[in-house]
Design a protein around this motif. Structure first.
Motif, PDB file in Angstrom:
ATOM      1  N   ASP A  31       2.600 -55.292  18.119  1.00  0.00           N
ATOM      2  CA  ASP A  31       3.527 -55.577  18.270  1.00  0.00           C
ATOM      3  C   ASP A  31       3.319 -57.020  19.203  1.00  0.00           C
ATOM      4  O   ASP A  31       4.274 -58.297  18.784  1.00  0.00           O
ATOM      5  CB  ASP A  31       5.321 -55.137  18.517  1.00  0.00           C
ATOM      6  N   GLN A  48      -2.214 -59.808  17.914  1.00  0.00           N
ATOM      7  CA  GLN A  48      -2.874 -59.795  16.415  1.00  0.00           C
ATOM      8  C   GLN A  48      -3.451 -61.013  15.601  1.00  0.00           C
ATOM      9  O   GLN A  48      -4.977 -60.590  15.068  1.00  0.00           O
ATOM     10  CB  GLN A  48      -1.467 -59.236  16.198  1.00  0.00           C
ATOM     11  N   ILE A  88      -1.538 -52.510  13.443  1.00  0.00           N
ATOM     12  CA  ILE A  88      -0.172 -53.305  13.588  1.00  0.00           C
ATOM     13  C   ILE A  88      -0.274 -53.018  15.130  1.00  0.00           C
ATOM     14  O   ILE A  88      -0.189 -51.949  16.162  1.00  0.00           O
ATOM     15  CB  ILE A  88       0.396 -51.221  13.069  1.00  0.00           C
ATOM     16  N   CYS A 126      -1.845 -57.432   8.265  1.00  0.00           N
ATOM     17  CA  CYS A 126      -1.255 -57.010   9.614  1.00  0.00           C
ATOM     18  C   CYS A 126       0.234 -56.454   9.639  1.00  0.00           C
ATOM     19  O   CYS A 126       1.349 -57.056   8.794  1.00  0.00           O
ATOM     20  CB  CYS A 126      -1.330 -58.030  10.234  1.00  0.00           C
ATOM     21  N   ALA A 127       1.010 -55.864  10.308  1.00  0.00           N
ATOM     22  CA  ALA A 127       2.329 -55.404  10.635  1.00  0.00           C
ATOM     23  C   ALA A 127       2.314 -55.576  12.381  1.00  0.00           C
ATOM     24  O   ALA A 127       2.035 -55.275  13.584  1.00  0.00           O
ATOM     25  CB  ALA A 127       2.681 -54.452  10.375  1.00  0.00           C
ATOM     26  N   LEU A 152      -3.700 -48.920  15.395  1.00  0.00           N
ATOM     27  CA  LEU A 152      -2.071 -48.772  16.122  1.00  0.00           C
ATOM     28  C   LEU A 152      -2.354 -48.763  17.345  1.00  0.00           C
ATOM     29  O   LEU A 152      -2.786 -47.846  18.080  1.00  0.00           O
ATOM     30  CB  LEU A 152      -1.816 -47.531  14.944  1.00  0.00           C
ATOM     31  N   GLY A 156       4.656 -51.358   9.688  1.00  0.00           N
ATOM     32  CA  GLY A 156       3.332 -50.843   9.491  1.00  0.00           C
ATOM     33  C   GLY A 156       3.503 -49.803   7.729  1.00  0.00           C
ATOM     34  O   GLY A 156       2.453 -49.747   6.986  1.00  0.00           O
TER      35      GLY A 156
END
Length: 479
Positions: A27, A32, A25, A48-49, A69, A55
C-alpha cells in the motif's frame, strides 16, 4: 535499504515472458514502485495492487504462482487475505513483507502457510534471492502439497452431514472424545470424510481457537516429509534456504492431523514415536528440542493392524496412536444420507453457478439409492458439481447425470418378472425407431420399471434410456 537499481540485476534468472506474473500487494506507493522496478529489471513480470480488494481481484484474474504481500493493508488484514488466497490456490507461494513491529504476525503467517517473510527495510540481494528460491520451488515441485491451517468455515456444505444410524454413532463418538487429549485414529475408505471428522473433533474441543494443521503423509515426497513434520533450520540440507516451521510446531496449542499415516517411512515413524512420548520436536539441523502442546489425530484408508502384521508400521507406534478409533462408514452403508448429501451440495453448487436447482427428481433419488458409490461422499459432490455446471432446472433429471453412473450402480441380482410376450414376429415390418421403443419398453416391464437394471441388460447408459423416455413422453398427444 532498497534503492531502485539503474541496470538489470544479476539475479535476473526469472522467467521472462512467463504466463504467471508475480503479484505485488503493497500500500505504500513509493515502496511499491521500488519493488516493482527491481523485479522488472531482474526480468520478472509484475502486477501491482495497493489494497487487499485490488490484490484479490488480480489474484483471481492473473493466477500468479508467487505473491509478495504486505501484512498491513488499509482495507483488510493481510493474514486474512493470505488465507483466502491459499484456500483458492493452495500451491501459490506467498512471501509476506512486514515491519519490525509485526514480526509476531509474520510468524503467525508462516504457521498459516506462508513460504517466507521479509522484514523492512529489505536488502536488494535478499529480496531477489527470496524470489529466485520461490521460483525454484515452483519449478521443482509445482504440485507439492504444503501445510495449511484449516478453519471451521472451511467445512463444505453437505460433506459431513447425515441422519443415518451409522453417522449417528460417529457423531456420538466425536462428542465423547472431543474434550479429551486422547489420540484419535480415524479409519475408512477414501472419500468418506476422514479429515472432516478430524476437523469436527477439533471444533468441539477446548482447542477450537487454536490451529488445525492437516498434513497428508502420502502426498509429500519421502525426503521432505521429516522437514514438513518437524521443520528445519536454514542450511541444514541442500535447498534449505530459510528456517521452516514444521507442522508439529505450527499446531502448538491446537490439533495436528496426520492423514494417510500408514504411508510414513519407518525412520520417521521412530521420530514420531519419540515426539508422542516427549511432546518435543527437533527441527532438522537443530541441536535442541522444543516443547509443544499438540493433540494428535491420524487417519488411514488402509487396515492399520494389517500394516503392522506386514511390518510396514511399527507396532509400538500403532498402540500409541490407536487409542480412540473412529470408523467412517462408506456411503453405501448410510441409507438415505446420499440424498441428503446430494441435495445439500446441489443447492450450494447451484448458488455458486447461478442455477435454479433445489432437489433431485424421484427417478434420480432411486438411482442414487441403488448405487454403491465407490468414491463415497467425494464422488457425490463431483456428480452434483457436474450437473450444476452443465445444466439448469429446479430438479435434477436422470439425463443430466454423467454417463458413467450406469457402470457404478449396485450389481444386484437381476430378477425379471414373467416375460411380456413380445416376439420377433410382432416386430417384423415396423420402423427401426418403433422396434427400439418396443424392446426398451418390454425390458423395462420385465424389470419392474427399473431403468438402471434395464440399461445393464441392454448395455446402454441409464441416461440414454431416460432421455428416450422423456422424448417419447413429450411426443405423446395431449388431451
Amino acid at each position: 535499504m532498497i534503492t531502485p537499481p539503474t541496470a538489470p540485476s544479476v539475479h535476473g534468472r526469472a522467467k521472462v515472458g512467463s504466463s504467471a506474473p508475480i503479484l505485488l500487494i503493497e500500500d505504500t506507493i513509493s515502496l511499491q514502485m521500488v519493488y516493482r522496478t527491481i523485479l522488472i529489471n531482474a526480468g520478472h513480470r509484475v502486477v501491482c495492487a495497493a489494497t487487499a480488494a485490488e490484490g484479490l481481484a488480480l489474484f483471481n484474474s492473473e493466477k500468479p504462482s508467487i505473491v509478495l504481500l504486505d501484512l498491513t493493508l488499509p482495507d483488510r488484514d493481510g493474514l486474512d487475505l493470505m488465507q483466502d488466497m491459499l484456500a483458492r490456490q493452495p500451491n501459490v507461494i506467498v512471501i509476506v513483507i512486514t515491519a519490525n513491529g509485526t514480526i509476531n504476525k509474520a510468524v503467525e503467517a508462516m504457521r498459516a502457510g506462508a513460504h517466507e517473510f521479509l522484514v523492512k527495510p529489505i536488502e536488494e540481494g535478499r529480496f531477489l534471492s527470496s524470489i529466485d528460491n520461490a521460483l525454484r520451488d515452483t519449478e521443482a515441485a509445482p504440485i507439492q502439497p504444503r501445510t495449511i491451517m484449516r478453519q471451521p468455515s472451511d467445512l463444505p456444505d453437505g460433506a459431513f452431514i447425515g441422519s443415518s444410524a451409522a453417522m449417528a454413532q460417529v457423531h456420538a463418538k466425536i462428542g465423547s472424545v472431543a474434550q479429551s487429549m486422547a489420540t484419535v485414529f480415524i479409519t475408512g475408505e477414501s472419500g468418506t470424510g476422514k479429515e472432516l471428522c478430524a476437523l469436527a473433533v477439533h471444533q468441539k474441543s477446548p482447542r477450537k481457537q487454536g490451529p488445525f494443521i492437516a498434513l497428508n503423509c502420502g502426498a509429500i515426497p519421502a525426503d521432505l516429509l521429516e522437514s514438513e513434520v518437524f521443520g528445519h533450520l536454514k542450511g541444514s540440507f541442500t535447498g534449505a534456504v530459510s528456517d521452516k516451521l514444521g507442522a508439529a510446531a505450527a499446531a502448538d496449542g491446537g490439533t495436528l492431523f496426520l492423514d494417510e499415516v500408514c504411508e510414513m517411512l519407518p525412520a520417521l515413524q521412530t521420530k514420531l514415536l519419540r515426539f508422542l512420548q516427549t511432546s518435543t520436536v527437533q527441527p532438522v539441523g537443530a541441536t535442541r528440542p522444543r516443547k509443544v502442546n499438540v493433540r494428535i489425530i491420524c487417519a488411514t484408508n488402509r487396515d492399520p493392524a494389517e500394516a503392522v502384521r506386514r511390518g510396514e508400521f511399527r507396532e509400538d507406534l500403532y498402540y500409541r496412536l490407536y487409542v480412540i478409533p473412529i470408523h467412517m462408514p462408506p456411503l453405501r452403508d448410510r441409507g438415505d444420507d446420499v440424498i441428503e448429501i446430494a441435495e445439500t451440495a446441489l443447492q450450494r453448487f447451484a448458488n455458486e453457478e447461478g442455477r435454479s436447482f433445489t432437489s433431485l427428481s424421484p427417478q434420480v433419488r432411486s438411482m442414487f439409492r441403488e448405487m454403491t458409490w465407490p468414491g463415497n461422499v467425494r464422488q457425490v459432490l463431483n456428480v452434483m458439481r457436474n450437473v450444476a455446471v452443465l445444466y439448469d432446472g429446479t430438479e435434477v433429471q436422470p439425463y443430466m447425470l454423467p454417463d458413467d453412473i450406469a457402470a457404478r450402480t449396485n450389481a444386484l441380482p437381476i430378477q425379471p418378472k414373467a416375460e411380456t410376450g413380445v416376439g420377433l414376429t410382432e416386430l417384423m415390418g415396423l420402423p427401426l425407431a418403433e422396434v427400439e421403443r418396443r424392446i426398451i419398453e418390454a425390458t423395462l416391464e420385465l424389470y419392474s420399471g427399473s431403468v438402471p437394471r434395464a440399461a445393464r441388460v441392454l448395455d446402454v447408459s441409464p441416461s440414454t434410456l431416460y432421455r428416450k423416455l422423456e422424448q417419447w413422453a413429450k411426443a405423446e398427444p395431449t388431451n
